[in-house]
Design an enzyme around this catalytic site. Structure first.
Site, PDB file in Angstrom:
ATOM      1  N   SER A 237       0.871  -1.342  -0.081  1.00  0.00           N
ATOM      2  CA  SER A 237       0.078   0.029  -0.090  1.00  0.00           C
ATOM      3  C   SER A 237       0.853   1.298  -0.013  1.00  0.00           C
ATOM      4  O   SER A 237       0.418   2.209  -0.198  1.00  0.00           O
ATOM      5  CB  SER A 237      -0.768   0.036   1.266  1.00  0.00           C
ATOM      6  OG  SER A 237      -1.761  -1.148   1.430  1.00  0.00           O
ATOM      7  N   CYS A 238       2.365   0.955   0.204  1.00  0.00           N
ATOM      8  CA  CYS A 238       3.034   2.162   0.123  1.00  0.00           C
ATOM      9  C   CYS A 238       3.178   2.601  -1.377  1.00  0.00           C
ATOM     10  O   CYS A 238       3.028   1.887  -2.207  1.00  0.00           O
ATOM     11  CB  CYS A 238       4.281   1.761   0.754  1.00  0.00           C
ATOM     12  SG  CYS A 238       4.230   1.484   2.380  1.00  0.00           S
ATOM     13  N   VAL A 239       3.897   3.898  -1.329  1.00  0.00           N
ATOM     14  CA  VAL A 239       3.647   4.314  -2.735  1.00  0.00           C
ATOM     15  C   VAL A 239       5.272   4.654  -2.927  1.00  0.00           C
ATOM     16  O   VAL A 239       5.802   5.581  -2.262  1.00  0.00           O
ATOM     17  CB  VAL A 239       3.082   5.604  -3.199  1.00  0.00           C
ATOM     18  CG1 VAL A 239       3.200   6.251  -4.462  1.00  0.00           C
ATOM     19  CG2 VAL A 239       1.591   5.213  -3.058  1.00  0.00           C
TER      20      VAL A 239
ATOM     21  N   GLY B 172       0.530   1.810  -4.037  1.00  0.00           N
ATOM     22  CA  GLY B 172      -0.702   2.349  -3.516  1.00  0.00           C
ATOM     23  C   GLY B 172      -1.687   1.020  -3.763  1.00  0.00           C
ATOM     24  O   GLY B 172      -2.816   1.417  -4.008  1.00  0.00           O
TER      25      GLY B 172
END
Lengths: 162, 206
Positions: A29-31, A94
């Site tokens: 979910s990190c970008v 994301g």
């Protein structure tokens, strides 16, 4: 010529110059945000974990948040001679790794991270020239500073060059 | 002070290790009964790690793993994650679906359901022991499954912790069958606010 491979951990950012590469493994979910000046071949890669430092209980590590990490990384690039008008951005990550029937805000954090990154880049006046966000799978991203290619690897969804 | 986990005493860490021990012991017994094999388990590790270092526990952020994730509800909320290397997940599916070893190389939706159900049973067993030990009623959410990079799967939990601080308290147990065809990790990651509740429940205040 093979350059150095610089690892960028979760909630961190690094800058470098050609022929090095910047890599960040296992974004969920990190970008991953790659900023690059194609003329002097200097760039930075940030592994953004959360959208907004103002909404967090603890904001001790500015590299964790979109609103604080990106201006700091840009500043470091400017010190290496980057011209802000030439800087372009490529972003990936994301994802929403798990699907629950009741998708709460916490589960949507990938989407919120991507939105926050876009908003911060707009505010910094940096154009996003390529993007690979969303989905439900992890990504490993690598910014090759000799060419500006942003390579996105996945386990089952192939590999892309942005 | 935002990060109470950095101030835990040795006695408190021991108490948390014991919680991991009873929980994982119960879960390992349940797994052993499901696949009818002996399961060996390590003494739980209680580690307070910078968020970015948590994926190193399972072989780095790009290790390919299957993860069954459940939220824990009740007075001490948290997350439970049952992580297996991809090949172990396939072996486990072979065992529970009655296939000969090495048959499964990709998961059908039936296989996914089987893995989630195993995750559900193991989390239930883990939390039962924990509830008994702490007298707190702790209930698991429905399970969710992902087969992907360890970093990507763990990010779901780490992001939630990241809102509170820069470190994770991880209660981790490694388990394996005797022939090592199925091995993996149980993680209990209490939400930061839950630690005080758990420690008070077992009477270890400092």
């Amino acid at each position: 010529m093979m350059g150095e491979l610089i690892k960028v951990g979760m909630a961190d950012y690094k800058v470098g110059k050609s022929p090095a590469s910047l890599i960040s493994y296992g974004l969920g979910s990190c970008v991953g945000v790659a900023l690059y000046d194609p003329v002097i071949k200097v760039g930075g890669l940030a592994h953004i974990m959360l959208p907004d430092s103002k909404q967090a209980r603890s904001a001790e590590n500015p590299a964790k948040f979109a609103d604080t990490a990106l201006p700091l990384m840009l500043e470091e690039m400017l010190k290496l001679g980057v011209a802000k008008t030439r800087v372009v951005a490529k972003i990936a990550g994301g994802a929403q790794m798990f699907t629950f029937t009741n998708t709460t805000d916490i589960m949507r954090v990938g989407e919120r991270n991507s939105e926050a990154v876009r908003a911060v880049l707009r505010k910094l006046d940096i154009p996003i020239v390529a993007e690979d966000t969303g989905g439900n799978y992890g990504r490993t991203v690598e910014l090759k500073l000799d060419t500006g290619v942003f390579r996105v690897r996945t386990i089952d969804k192939g590999e892309k060059e942005l | 002070m935002s990060e109470e986990i950095l101030k835990l005493s040795a006695l408190q860490l021991d108490a948390l290790r014991e919680i991991g021990n009873v929980g994982a012991g119960n879960a390992a017994t349940a797994l052993s009964q499901i696949i009818n094999r002996k399961i060996d388990m390590t003494v739980p590790q209680v580690a307070i790690l910078p968020l970015g270092e948590v994926p190193e526990v399972v072989g780095g952020p790009d290790a390919m793993v299957a993860g069954v994730y459940l939220r824990v509800f009740g007075p001490a909320p948290g997350s439970i994650l049952f992580l297996l290397p991809r090949d172990s997940a396939f072996s486990l599916v072979d065992m529970v679906m009655g296939r000969s070893p090495g048959t499964t190389t990709a998961l059908t939706s039936m296989d996914e359901s089987a893995l989630m159900e195993i995750g559900n049973i193991l989390a239930g067993a883990y939390l039962n022991a924990l509830s008994y030990f702490t007298r707190l009623t702790l209930l698991p959410s429905i399970p969710a499954l992902a087969m992907d990079m360890a970093g990507a799967i763990l990010s779901v939990i780490l992001i939630q912790l990241g809102q509170m601080g820069d470190h994770a308290l991880v209660i981790e147990t490694e388990f394996a069958t005797e022939a090592d065809e199925v091995k993996g990790h149980f993680f209990l990651i209490p939400d930061p606010g839950s630690l005080a509740t758990i420690l008070a429940a077992i009477g270890v205040k400092e």
